[in-house]
Design a protein around this motif. Sequence first.
Motif, PDB file in Angstrom:
ATOM      1  N   TRP A 344       0.836  -1.184   0.000  1.00 39.92           N
ATOM      2  CA  TRP A 344       0.000   0.000   0.000  1.00 39.92           C
ATOM      3  C   TRP A 344       0.880   1.247   0.000  1.00 39.92           C
ATOM      4  O   TRP A 344       2.025   1.213   0.461  1.00 39.92           O
ATOM      5  CB  TRP A 344      -0.963  -0.012   1.177  1.00 39.92           C
ATOM      6  N   THR A 345       0.353   2.335  -0.544  1.00 37.00           N
ATOM      7  CA  THR A 345       1.099   3.585  -0.623  1.00 37.00           C
ATOM      8  C   THR A 345       0.552   4.582   0.397  1.00 37.00           C
ATOM      9  O   THR A 345      -0.636   4.570   0.726  1.00 37.00           O
ATOM     10  CB  THR A 345       1.033   4.201  -2.026  1.00 37.00           C
ATOM     11  N   THR A 346       1.441   5.447   0.876  1.00 38.75           N
ATOM     12  CA  THR A 346       1.063   6.450   1.875  1.00 38.75           C
ATOM     13  C   THR A 346       1.652   7.803   1.487  1.00 38.75           C
ATOM     14  O   THR A 346       2.666   7.864   0.783  1.00 38.75           O
ATOM     15  CB  THR A 346       1.592   6.064   3.270  1.00 38.75           C
ATOM     16  N   GLN A 347       1.009   8.867   1.938  1.00 33.50           N
ATOM     17  CA  GLN A 347       1.559  10.209   1.756  1.00 33.50           C
ATOM     18  C   GLN A 347       1.678  10.873   3.115  1.00 33.50           C
ATOM     19  O   GLN A 347       0.748  10.844   3.929  1.00 33.50           O
ATOM     20  CB  GLN A 347       0.686  11.069   0.850  1.00 33.50           C
ATOM     21  N   TRP A 348       2.861  11.511   3.351  1.00 30.93           N
ATOM     22  CA  TRP A 348       3.178  12.099   4.642  1.00 30.93           C
ATOM     23  C   TRP A 348       3.500  13.582   4.483  1.00 30.93           C
ATOM     24  O   TRP A 348       3.996  14.010   3.435  1.00 30.93           O
ATOM     25  CB  TRP A 348       4.374  11.390   5.271  1.00 30.93           C
ATOM     26  N   TYR A 349       3.223  14.321   5.560  1.00 28.36           N
ATOM     27  CA  TYR A 349       3.603  15.730   5.611  1.00 28.36           C
ATOM     28  C   TYR A 349       4.473  15.932   6.845  1.00 28.36           C
ATOM     29  O   TYR A 349       4.087  15.575   7.971  1.00 28.36           O
ATOM     30  CB  TYR A 349       2.370  16.643   5.680  1.00 28.36           C
ATOM     31  N   TYR A 350       5.657  16.540   6.639  1.00 32.24           N
ATOM     32  CA  TYR A 350       6.587  16.790   7.737  1.00 32.24           C
ATOM     33  C   TYR A 350       6.537  18.269   8.099  1.00 32.24           C
ATOM     34  O   TYR A 350       6.873  19.131   7.285  1.00 32.24           O
ATOM     35  CB  TYR A 350       7.997  16.385   7.325  1.00 32.24           C
ATOM     36  N   SER A 351       6.129  18.583   9.332  1.00 35.71           N
ATOM     37  CA  SER A 351       5.961  19.973   9.758  1.00 35.71           C
ATOM     38  C   SER A 351       7.081  20.461  10.675  1.00 35.71           C
ATOM     39  O   SER A 351       7.002  21.578  11.199  1.00 35.71           O
ATOM     40  CB  SER A 351       4.612  20.130  10.487  1.00 35.71           C
ATOM     41  N   GLY A 352       8.107  19.638  10.878  1.00 37.61           N
ATOM     42  CA  GLY A 352       9.211  20.049  11.737  1.00 37.61           C
ATOM     43  C   GLY A 352      10.019  21.175  11.120  1.00 37.61           C
ATOM     44  O   GLY A 352       9.856  21.523   9.941  1.00 37.61           O
ATOM     45  N   ASN A 353      10.926  21.762  11.908  1.00 33.20           N
ATOM     46  CA  ASN A 353      11.728  22.891  11.422  1.00 33.20           C
ATOM     47  C   ASN A 353      13.186  22.516  11.180  1.00 33.20           C
ATOM     48  O   ASN A 353      14.022  23.398  11.007  1.00 33.20           O
ATOM     49  CB  ASN A 353      11.641  24.060  12.420  1.00 33.20           C
ATOM     50  N   ARG A 354      13.477  21.199  11.154  1.00 31.69           N
ATOM     51  CA  ARG A 354      14.852  20.747  10.948  1.00 31.69           C
ATOM     52  C   ARG A 354      14.881  19.710   9.841  1.00 31.69           C
ATOM     53  O   ARG A 354      14.094  18.753   9.832  1.00 31.69           O
ATOM     54  CB  ARG A 354      15.405  20.150  12.236  1.00 31.69           C
ATOM     55  N   ALA A 355      15.771  19.867   8.869  1.00 34.31           N
ATOM     56  CA  ALA A 355      15.876  18.907   7.773  1.00 34.31           C
ATOM     57  C   ALA A 355      16.366  17.557   8.299  1.00 34.31           C
ATOM     58  O   ALA A 355      17.157  17.488   9.247  1.00 34.31           O
ATOM     59  CB  ALA A 355      16.820  19.428   6.696  1.00 34.31           C
ATOM     60  N   LEU A 356      15.896  16.490   7.657  1.00 36.04           N
ATOM     61  CA  LEU A 356      16.209  15.134   8.096  1.00 36.04           C
ATOM     62  C   LEU A 356      16.825  14.317   6.955  1.00 36.04           C
ATOM     63  O   LEU A 356      16.590  14.588   5.779  1.00 36.04           O
ATOM     64  CB  LEU A 356      14.939  14.417   8.568  1.00 36.04           C
ATOM     65  N   LYS A 357      17.596  13.302   7.340  1.00 36.06           N
ATOM     66  CA  LYS A 357      18.086  12.314   6.397  1.00 36.06           C
ATOM     67  C   LYS A 357      17.868  10.932   7.005  1.00 36.06           C
ATOM     68  O   LYS A 357      17.623  10.800   8.208  1.00 36.06           O
ATOM     69  CB  LYS A 357      19.566  12.521   6.089  1.00 36.06           C
ATOM     70  N   GLY A 358      17.942   9.914   6.168  1.00 35.73           N
ATOM     71  CA  GLY A 358      17.781   8.547   6.671  1.00 35.73           C
ATOM     72  C   GLY A 358      16.427   8.293   7.297  1.00 35.73           C
ATOM     73  O   GLY A 358      16.321   7.516   8.254  1.00 35.73           O
ATOM     74  N   VAL A 359      15.380   8.907   6.748  1.00 32.93           N
ATOM     75  CA  VAL A 359      14.043   8.730   7.321  1.00 32.93           C
ATOM     76  C   VAL A 359      13.493   7.360   6.938  1.00 32.93           C
ATOM     77  O   VAL A 359      13.475   6.983   5.763  1.00 32.93           O
ATOM     78  CB  VAL A 359      13.083   9.832   6.851  1.00 32.93           C
ATOM     79  N   VAL A 360      13.075   6.622   7.943  1.00 35.91           N
ATOM     80  CA  VAL A 360      12.432   5.325   7.738  1.00 35.91           C
ATOM     81  C   VAL A 360      11.126   5.330   8.524  1.00 35.91           C
ATOM     82  O   VAL A 360      11.123   5.549   9.737  1.00 35.91           O
ATOM     83  CB  VAL A 360      13.330   4.167   8.230  1.00 35.91           C
ATOM     84  N   MET A 361      10.029   5.117   7.837  1.00 36.82           N
ATOM     85  CA  MET A 361       8.734   5.025   8.499  1.00 36.82           C
ATOM     86  C   MET A 361       8.409   3.551   8.704  1.00 36.82           C
ATOM     87  O   MET A 361       8.720   2.701   7.869  1.00 36.82           O
ATOM     88  CB  MET A 361       7.643   5.689   7.665  1.00 36.82           C
ATOM     89  N   GLY A 362       7.781   3.260   9.834  1.00 39.87           N
ATOM     90  CA  GLY A 362       7.442   1.885  10.147  1.00 39.87           C
ATOM     91  C   GLY A 362       5.950   1.698  10.343  1.00 39.87           C
ATOM     92  O   GLY A 362       5.209   2.653  10.634  1.00 39.87           O
ATOM     93  N   PHE A 363       5.521   0.456  10.177  1.00 39.44           N
ATOM     94  CA  PHE A 363       4.126   0.074  10.411  1.00 39.44           C
ATOM     95  C   PHE A 363       4.160  -1.202  11.239  1.00 39.44           C
ATOM     96  O   PHE A 363       4.814  -2.177  10.858  1.00 39.44           O
ATOM     97  CB  PHE A 363       3.400  -0.153   9.088  1.00 39.44           C
ATOM     98  N   MET A 364       3.472  -1.204  12.372  1.00 42.20           N
ATOM     99  CA  MET A 364       3.495  -2.354  13.271  1.00 42.20           C
ATOM    100  C   MET A 364       2.070  -2.825  13.541  1.00 42.20           C
ATOM    101  O   MET A 364       1.203  -2.026  13.895  1.00 42.20           O
ATOM    102  CB  MET A 364       4.190  -1.975  14.581  1.00 42.20           C
ATOM    103  N   ALA A 365       1.852  -4.135  13.357  1.00 39.35           N
ATOM    104  CA  ALA A 365       0.530  -4.716  13.565  1.00 39.35           C
ATOM    105  C   ALA A 365       0.656  -5.944  14.454  1.00 39.35           C
ATOM    106  O   ALA A 365       1.655  -6.662  14.402  1.00 39.35           O
ATOM    107  CB  ALA A 365      -0.104  -5.086  12.231  1.00 39.35           C
ATOM    108  N   GLN A 366      -0.366  -6.173  15.280  1.00 35.51           N
ATOM    109  CA  GLN A 366      -0.363  -7.324  16.173  1.00 35.51           C
ATOM    110  C   GLN A 366      -1.556  -8.210  15.863  1.00 35.51           C
ATOM    111  O   GLN A 366      -2.701  -7.762  15.866  1.00 35.51           O
ATOM    112  CB  GLN A 366      -0.421  -6.869  17.635  1.00 35.51           C
TER     113      GLN A 366
END
Length: 419
Positions: A344-366
């Motif tokens: 599945w595809t997702t779209q994200w919005y980042y509202s922080g004030n600091r640039a990031l690298k190496g971003v990895v988003m996770g999904f956890m299900a039980q």
Amino acid sequence: MKIRQRLAPFFMIFSVALLSGCSTLQSIDKGLYNVAESITETDRVTGERTLSAADRSAQIQQGNAAVEQLLADEKKAGRKVDAALDRQQYQRLVRIFDRVHQVSHLSQERWQPILIDRDSFNAFTTGGTYIVVHQGLMQQLNDNEVAAVIGHEIAHTVANHVGERQTSQQISLLASKTARQEGYQAAYTHELEREADRIGVLYSALAGYDPYAATQIWQRQYQQQGNARSLFAHDHPVNAERAAETKALADKVKQYYQAGRINPNAATLRDDNSLWQKRDNNDQETAGEGGGVSAILSTALGAYVDHQQAKQEAVRQAQYAQFVQAVESYMKLEQQRRASNTSWTTQWYYSGNRALKGVVMGFMAQDSAGKLHRYVAHQPGIVRPGQRFSLTFKTNDGVSLQQIEQMKARYYVDDALPY
């Protein structure tokens, strides 16, 4: 380790100056040496003293008993082991193990590899003369990668990590509040894992297996599992860091690698190489003449250095986890849609004030049985303040989206670094 090596000559000079010529002090020094002998073991790799309450024979007895109980349980459950489980994989395991074991610091001991019926990615030792490998690991890895795992596991016993961990836990019950904290204990084990990686990568090279194989394993694990920095205290280096560290180690030992054959100078190189030079421990020869004081002081210093390293690692992990958790508060899921039955595809919005690298988003299900399923998606490049980005998640364990929809689940930031 370097601190201890620099201060060891000072301890010896100080001890000899203090004790020479006095029979009473010489007797005390011999007594101190006996005390040191009872609570320490000489590290087979570095030659330095490390805290350990059990000698090698006791370690073998205790460690082997645990594995033999496991084998009894397997038999009782009707599960096959070794060649009866999978002749081809077991013969492959024995062949790889024999070469790596020959170049180890415990090559004089008679060891036995055990193959058990598990589909998981795992192998372990218990401080004795067995190494237990899951069938799933053999099926997932090539020969060089299996050798990397075997070298790492043998290294745990070579460096007496089972004994050191047990002694550390016993001492922590009487020690500071810091040493009793879960984060500290995880960090202490984390540093033992790093040491096992150092030894194991050298063993791979000396045995004629690609020393970069460990890096390949952890790069692949990083792509599939991420780092999970914010989920729990790490008793192993996170995958990305482990890949980088093992690559740096391989860069240093590749000069000893002769593809497909044991390096003819392996016996010398395992004690004197580009990663360490074994220290000659002459405490026994000088007991009564400063050797006892030297043994006690070097043991105390070593324990202090190990304690400080674990404290620093615990702080570092906590700071990273806090940073990642803060980043998570600035991530907003705007939309998601099914791409296939397993993605599945997702779209994200980042509202922080600091640039990031190496971003990895996770999904956890039980699932209903309590089993956790974790999936990650990597964002290449830089994520800047106010940026929107899309990520595609894929299941890699045979679970369908229809099944996931019936589970309790959440998204989380698996990893991120400031840019």
